[in-house]
Motif scaffolding. Structure first.
Motif, mmCIF file in Angstrom:
data_model
loop_
_atom_site.group_PDB
_atom_site.id
_atom_site.type_symbol
_atom_site.label_atom_id
_atom_site.label_comp_id
_atom_site.label_asym_id
_atom_site.label_seq_id
_atom_site.Cartn_x
_atom_site.Cartn_y
_atom_site.Cartn_z
ATOM 1 N N ASP A 55 11.378 -6.902 12.549
ATOM 2 C CA ASP A 55 11.131 -5.805 11.618
ATOM 3 C C ASP A 55 10.133 -6.282 10.562
ATOM 4 N N TYR A 56 8.857 -6.244 10.922
ATOM 5 C CA TYR A 56 7.805 -6.671 10.006
ATOM 6 C C TYR A 56 7.780 -5.759 8.789
ATOM 7 N N LYS A 57 7.729 -6.362 7.623
ATOM 8 C CA LYS A 57 7.642 -5.600 6.380
ATOM 9 C C LYS A 57 6.170 -5.393 6.037
ATOM 10 N N THR A 58 5.843 -4.200 5.615
ATOM 11 C CA THR A 58 4.463 -3.902 5.242
ATOM 12 C C THR A 58 4.438 -3.265 3.860
ATOM 13 N N GLU A 59 3.293 -3.368 3.235
ATOM 14 C CA GLU A 59 3.071 -2.697 1.958
ATOM 15 C C GLU A 59 1.634 -2.177 1.985
ATOM 16 N N VAL A 60 1.485 -0.876 1.909
ATOM 17 C CA VAL A 60 0.160 -0.267 1.908
ATOM 18 C C VAL A 60 -0.348 -0.263 0.475
ATOM 19 N N ILE A 61 -1.476 -0.941 0.255
ATOM 20 C CA ILE A 61 -2.019 -1.021 -1.096
ATOM 21 C C ILE A 61 -3.397 -0.386 -1.196
ATOM 22 N N GLY A 62 -3.890 0.161 -0.097
ATOM 23 C CA GLY A 62 -5.184 0.838 -0.134
ATOM 24 C C GLY A 62 -6.255 0.049 0.581
ATOM 25 N N ARG A 63 -7.410 0.631 0.616
ATOM 26 C CA ARG A 63 -8.545 0.009 1.291
ATOM 27 C C ARG A 63 -9.154 -1.078 0.420
ATOM 28 N N ARG A 64 -9.703 -2.069 1.098
ATOM 29 C CA ARG A 64 -10.429 -3.110 0.388
ATOM 30 C C ARG A 64 -11.856 -2.635 0.160
ATOM 31 N N ARG A 65 -12.434 -3.042 -0.911
ATOM 32 C CA ARG A 65 -13.816 -2.686 -1.207
ATOM 33 C C ARG A 65 -14.718 -3.188 -0.070
ATOM 34 N N GLY A 66 -15.541 -2.305 0.457
ATOM 35 C CA GLY A 66 -16.449 -2.668 1.526
ATOM 36 C C GLY A 66 -15.914 -2.401 2.925
#
Length: 119
Positions: A55-66
């Motif tokens: 059960d991999y934990k993820t956290e969506v923090i948005g796109r990286r610049r570029g």
């Protein structure tokens, strides 16, 4: 398995009897081996969850610049010239990857490959 199949097709195209390169003295050519359909990181994480049982934990923090919004390879040339198709779905690909990795924890290290082939 799809990638292995594509690589074998590319090697066969180099055979003297192959007509892929015609009469040209070309000794190399680049092909994109894929499905031509983009998959997100979250798609891959979910497929790996199913393949491994973790059960991999993820956290969506948005796109990286570029970051580009989409980067998808076009396999049309490989399909046309080599007859390549990638029939496996993402879940099957991840299961194949996990199966190989668990049997080869050291990767392609010479000793682990020899040990596995003699079992």
């Amino acid at each position: 398995m799809d990638l292995a199949s594509g690589h074998l097709l590319a090697l066969e195209a180099l055979a003297p009897e192959s007509t892929i390169f015609g009469d040209a003295k070309i000794q190399f050519k680049a092909y994109n081996l894929g499905k031509g359909k983009g998959m997100s990181v979250l798609d891959i994480v979910e497929a790996m969850r199913k393949a491994t049982g973790f059960d991999y934990k993820t956290e969506v923090i948005g796109r990286r610049r570029g970051d580009v919004p989409d980067l998808t390879a076009d396999p049309t040339l490989a399909e046309k010239e080599l007859g390549f198709k990638a029939p496996q779905d993402l879940e099957t690909m991840c299961r194949d990857l996990w199966n190989w990795q668990t049997k080869n924890p050291q990767g392609y290290a010479q000793d682990s490959y020899v040990d596995q082939t003699q079992k």
